[in-house]
Design a protein around this motif. Structure first.
Motif, PDB file in Angstrom:
ATOM      1  N   GLU A   1      14.147   3.136  -7.182  1.00  0.00           N
ATOM      2  CA  GLU A   1      12.823   3.293  -8.143  1.00  0.00           C
ATOM      3  C   GLU A   1      11.603   3.392  -7.015  1.00  0.00           C
ATOM      4  OE1 GLU A   1      15.769   1.217 -11.052  1.00  0.00           O
ATOM      5  OE2 GLU A   1      14.875   0.961  -8.820  1.00  0.00           O
ATOM      6  N   ALA A   2      11.890   2.840  -5.889  1.00  0.00           N
ATOM      7  CA  ALA A   2      10.791   3.028  -4.928  1.00  0.00           C
ATOM      8  C   ALA A   2      10.021   4.588  -4.727  1.00  0.00           C
ATOM      9  CB  ALA A   2      11.262   2.439  -3.390  1.00  0.00           C
ATOM     10  N   PRO A   3       8.875   4.600  -5.155  1.00  0.00           N
ATOM     11  CA  PRO A   3       8.321   6.074  -4.912  1.00  0.00           C
ATOM     12  C   PRO A   3       7.900   6.391  -3.527  1.00  0.00           C
ATOM     13  CG  PRO A   3       6.604   4.574  -5.535  1.00  0.00           C
ATOM     14  CD  PRO A   3       7.919   3.690  -5.258  1.00  0.00           C
ATOM     15  N   ILE A   4       9.088   6.246  -2.636  1.00  0.00           N
ATOM     16  CA  ILE A   4       8.795   6.878  -1.208  1.00  0.00           C
ATOM     17  C   ILE A   4       9.787   7.840  -0.903  1.00  0.00           C
ATOM     18  CG2 ILE A   4       7.383   4.839  -0.812  1.00  0.00           C
ATOM     19  CD1 ILE A   4       9.779   3.734   0.632  1.00  0.00           C
ATOM     20  N   HIS A   5       9.612   8.670   0.142  1.00  0.00           N
ATOM     21  CA  HIS A   5      10.857   9.672   0.645  1.00  0.00           C
ATOM     22  C   HIS A   5      11.953   9.088   1.042  1.00  0.00           C
ATOM     23  CE1 HIS A   5      12.286  13.178   2.628  1.00  0.00           C
ATOM     24  NE2 HIS A   5      11.288  13.899   1.852  1.00  0.00           N
TER      25      HIS A   5
ATOM     26  N   GLN B   1       0.882  -1.097   0.026  1.00  0.00           N
ATOM     27  CA  GLN B   1       0.091   0.117   0.176  1.00  0.00           C
ATOM     28  C   GLN B   1       1.100   1.239  -0.035  1.00  0.00           C
ATOM     29  OE1 GLN B   1      -2.783   0.240  -0.700  1.00  0.00           O
ATOM     30  NE2 GLN B   1      -4.061   1.671   0.512  1.00  0.00           N
ATOM     31  N   TRP B   2       0.503   2.124  -0.858  1.00  0.00           N
ATOM     32  CA  TRP B   2       1.110   3.456  -1.057  1.00  0.00           C
ATOM     33  C   TRP B   2       2.596   3.143  -1.865  1.00  0.00           C
ATOM     34  CZ3 TRP B   2      -2.847   5.578  -0.533  1.00  0.00           C
ATOM     35  CH2 TRP B   2      -4.030   5.389   0.790  1.00  0.00           C
ATOM     36  N   VAL B   3       2.995   2.067  -2.093  1.00  0.00           N
ATOM     37  CA  VAL B   3       4.623   1.847  -2.504  1.00  0.00           C
ATOM     38  C   VAL B   3       4.459   1.043  -3.857  1.00  0.00           C
ATOM     39  CG1 VAL B   3       6.795   0.870  -2.141  1.00  0.00           C
ATOM     40  CG2 VAL B   3       5.351   1.631  -0.173  1.00  0.00           C
ATOM     41  N   GLY B   4       3.411   0.300  -3.981  1.00  0.00           N
ATOM     42  CA  GLY B   4       3.507  -0.322  -5.265  1.00  0.00           C
ATOM     43  C   GLY B   4       2.686   0.425  -6.543  1.00  0.00           C
ATOM     44  N   ARG B   5       3.667   1.351  -6.866  1.00  0.00           N
ATOM     45  CA  ARG B   5       3.172   2.190  -7.910  1.00  0.00           C
ATOM     46  C   ARG B   5       3.960   1.757  -9.490  1.00  0.00           C
ATOM     47  NH1 ARG B   5       0.173   6.414  -5.874  1.00  0.00           N
ATOM     48  NH2 ARG B   5       0.624   6.915  -3.586  1.00  0.00           N
TER      49      ARG B   5
END
Length: 324
Positions: free
Chosen positions: A206-210, A21-25
């Motif tokens: 590549e993980a779309p998190i801070h 959740q919130w990461v799997g983009r």
């Protein structure tokens, strides 16, 4: 490295990215798939089924390799249109659906009619056998070490994986506590056909998190996670921070009288999203597994997967050479 999982999913390496959740983009899923694994887009990260359709299109613009969609089916405080999310994935031609939470049985006929494969997450052998019986193509066996919901049995993968291998006929993935080639090699020796990783992929370029979250994972040890919600039999493993400690204090104070409403404001998903997007590590609770203690860098997904596979191959050759 060919296994039943690589054959089933049409991928080069037996490495699957967990649906987070919130990461799997799209950018993470595409990077994993381009590196030879299977990337996963998390359906419920998207506000609506229409947004999921757009995210799938975005992922497809970044990779021509197979990728999947995760659909986690859980009781929620608001009504969730699971049927519509599934339709968005299948209508877009997604060929792998990863299900979690409740049984995917009500959706199996629809998924199979679309020609897609189903991987179901299980935290016990009995649940894995049930999933096999209803016709899933593979299961992800999540041990006590995993982030998120590990079930209530507290069985680590050193026991759970051989037990699954003894009972299952379908391919299965090992999930929980895996972050490098040693974990991949161990999973294969214990009977799994590949691995599913979440926390390890959070600490990738590549993980779309801070970046704060990624760096904190690198700094962490295996002692930096905590189980919450056990009194509610909804145990979840989170990273240890001030909010997680506050939840533990409420659990201790309420004891057997604990109700979900006592902690709901603290564990709200919207607060966890702020952690990932804004980098405030104490904005809410956020999930991480024991594998955090094995993570020491933030590579690209390509470097990570190629390194894991090379390490695993070297380990297996060296160990089995002992008997030549």
């Amino acid at each position: 490295m060919r296994t039943r999982i690589t054959e089933l999913l049409g991928i080069r390496h037996p490495v699957v990215q967990g649906g987070m959740q919130w990461v799997g983009r799209a950018e993470l899923a595409a990077a994993v798939s381009n590196a030879g694994g299977l990337g996963i887009v998390t359906a419920l990260t998207q506000p609506t089924p229409e947004d999921l359709s757009a995210e799938i299109t975005r992922c497809r613009s970044m990779t021509d390799k197979p990728f999947g969609v995760n659909l986690t089916i859980l009781p929620t405080l608001r009504q969730t249109p699971y049927d519509d999310y599934l339709a968005a994935a299948l209508d877009a031609g997604v060929t792998v659906i990863e299900t979690a939470g409740r049984s995917p049985e009500p959706y199996m006929e629809r998924i199979k009619a679309a020609g897609a494969k189903v991987i179901h997450k299980c935290t016990s052998v009995r649940h894995a056998l049930t999933a096999e019986r209803i016709g899933v193509d593979a299961v992800s066996v999540d041990g006590f070490e995993c982030a998120g919901h590990p079930g209530e049995d507290d069985v680590p993968n050193l026991i759970l994986l051989p037990r699954a291998a003894d009972g299952l006929s379908i391919p299965f993935l090992a999930s929980g506590g895996i972050a490098d080639g040693r974990g991949l090699a161990a999973a294969l020796v214990l009977g799994a056909d590949g691995v599913n990783m979440g926390t390890r992929f959070m600490a990738t370029a590549e993980a779309p998190i801070h970046e704060n979250v990624k760096r904190r994972i690198v700094e962490a040890s295996e002692l930096d996670t905590v189980h919450l919600l056990r009194p509610l039999r909804n145990t979840a493993r989170y990273f240890r921070n001030s909010v997680a400690e506050e939840v533990r204090d409420v659990e201790k104070a309420r004891g057997p009288d604990l109700a979900i409403g006592d902690v709901a404001p603290l564990i709200a998903g919207a607060r966890g999203r702020k952690v990932y997007e804004g980098g405030d590590l104490d904005a809410g609770v956020w999930t991480a597994g024991l594998a955090a203690g094995l993570i020491h860098d933030i590579p690209t997904c390509e470097v990570l997967i190629e390194r894991m596979v090379s390490e695993a191959e070297a380990i297996l050759r060296a160990r089995f050479a002992l008997f030549e």
